[in-house]
Design an enzyme around this catalytic site. Sequence first.
Site, PDB file in Angstrom:
ATOM      1  CG  ASN A  10      -2.272  -2.811 -11.528  1.00  0.00           C
ATOM      2  OD1 ASN A  10      -3.307  -2.622 -12.174  1.00  0.00           O
ATOM      3  ND2 ASN A  10      -2.279  -3.147 -10.240  1.00  0.00           N
ATOM      4  CE  LYS A  12      -2.456   0.003  -8.228  1.00  0.00           C
ATOM      5  NZ  LYS A  12      -2.157   0.203  -6.844  1.00  0.00           N
ATOM      6  CG  HIS A  95      -2.913  -5.928  -6.843  1.00  0.00           C
ATOM      7  ND1 HIS A  95      -3.339  -5.030  -5.905  1.00  0.00           N
ATOM      8  CD2 HIS A  95      -1.857  -5.362  -7.477  1.00  0.00           C
ATOM      9  CE1 HIS A  95      -2.566  -3.950  -5.966  1.00  0.00           C
ATOM     10  NE2 HIS A  95      -1.663  -4.127  -6.910  1.00  0.00           N
ATOM     11  CD  GLU A  97      -4.770  -1.669  -5.150  1.00  0.00           C
ATOM     12  OE1 GLU A  97      -5.266  -1.794  -6.276  1.00  0.00           O
ATOM     13  OE2 GLU A  97      -3.802  -0.912  -4.910  1.00  0.00           O
ATOM     14  N   GLY A 171       1.403   2.337  -3.364  1.00  0.00           N
ATOM     15  CA  GLY A 171       0.675   3.605  -3.454  1.00  0.00           C
ATOM     16  C   GLY A 171       0.941   4.543  -2.294  1.00  0.00           C
ATOM     17  CB  SER A 211       6.281   3.484  -3.858  1.00  0.00           C
ATOM     18  OG  SER A 211       5.022   3.629  -3.217  1.00  0.00           O
TER      19      SER A 211
HETATM   20  C1  PEP Z   1       0.659  -2.010  -7.559  1.00  0.00           C
HETATM   21  O1  PEP Z   1      -0.495  -1.693  -7.394  1.00  0.00           O
HETATM   22  O2  PEP Z   1       0.923  -3.128  -8.005  1.00  0.00           O
HETATM   23  C2  PEP Z   1       1.700  -1.050  -7.187  1.00  0.00           C
HETATM   24  C3  PEP Z   1       2.898  -1.493  -7.020  1.00  0.00           C
HETATM   25  O3  PEP Z   1       1.317   0.259  -7.027  1.00  0.00           O
HETATM   26  P1  PEP Z   1       2.277   1.533  -6.808  1.00  0.00           P
HETATM   27  O4  PEP Z   1       3.398   1.415  -7.819  1.00  0.00           O
HETATM   28  O5  PEP Z   1       1.422   2.718  -7.056  1.00  0.00           O
HETATM   29  O6  PEP Z   1       2.807   1.458  -5.417  1.00  0.00           O
END
Ligand code: PEP
Length: 248
Positions: A10, A12, A95, A97, A171, A211
């Site tokens: 993703n 973003k 998601h 966010e 994140g 992460s």
């Molecule tokens: C995500 O936004 O779906 C995600 C898992 O982000 P990150 O890997 O940066 O934690």
Amino acid sequence: MSRNYYMAGNWKMHMTRSAAAQLAQEMVNQLRDGKHKYLVAPSFTLLETVSAVIEGSNIRLGAQNCAPEEQGAHTGEVSVLQLKDLGVQTIILGHSERRHNYKEDDALINKKVKLALKHGFEVILCIGELLEEREAGKVEEVCERQTVKGLEGVTDLSNVVIAYEPVWAIGTGKTATPQDAEAVHAFVRKVIARLYSEDAASKIIIQYGGSVKPENAAELMAMQNIDGALVGGASLKTESFVPIAKFS
Ligand code: PEP
């Protein structure tokens, strides 16, 4: 039942066209011999560029959202018809966010899920609890509610993927332990068995997100009910995404 691993990036709200084309080309080159299922999900404005680069490769094209309506007076929204026109195959919905920063609720997400499936897209439905919900012992309650409401009225799960993404791990550099993630994945699979069938539950892909890095991908993927990853930050560079995507 053997499920194929599904490794998704993703991107973003990162990059403009030239950087996205370059990253997509590097992914195509380096994942050519990869054994799993792959996806990249860039911003709407990058879809056409990335679509042209990955065409004919083993990487699917994903979008990060869609409007809940097909077309019409919806300023600022992007429709499933427009996404299909650009070669998008998969839409990430729900998601965290979108849920928490843009206040998308389960009913809105469900509307988008049904519309995307109606138009033949694969849907990655994201679920996951906030830190305070985990601390209050509500992980199962939240994940069950988001799964049940997100899939309300959906009868066929063959184009549905679930991504379990604990919000506190996105994140932040904090990852759920493989055992903690596995417990939630196994629980969600049971919810699917109850709502649909054992067969549907054994087939559905449940990705983990939060992460994921080259250092922790293999131990997460070794868990029985973890079938892939939805990767944010680490999907923006081949040096980190390719080792995750080709974990061994
Ligand atoms: C995500 O936004 O779906 C995600 C898992 O982000 P990150 O890997 O940066 O934690």
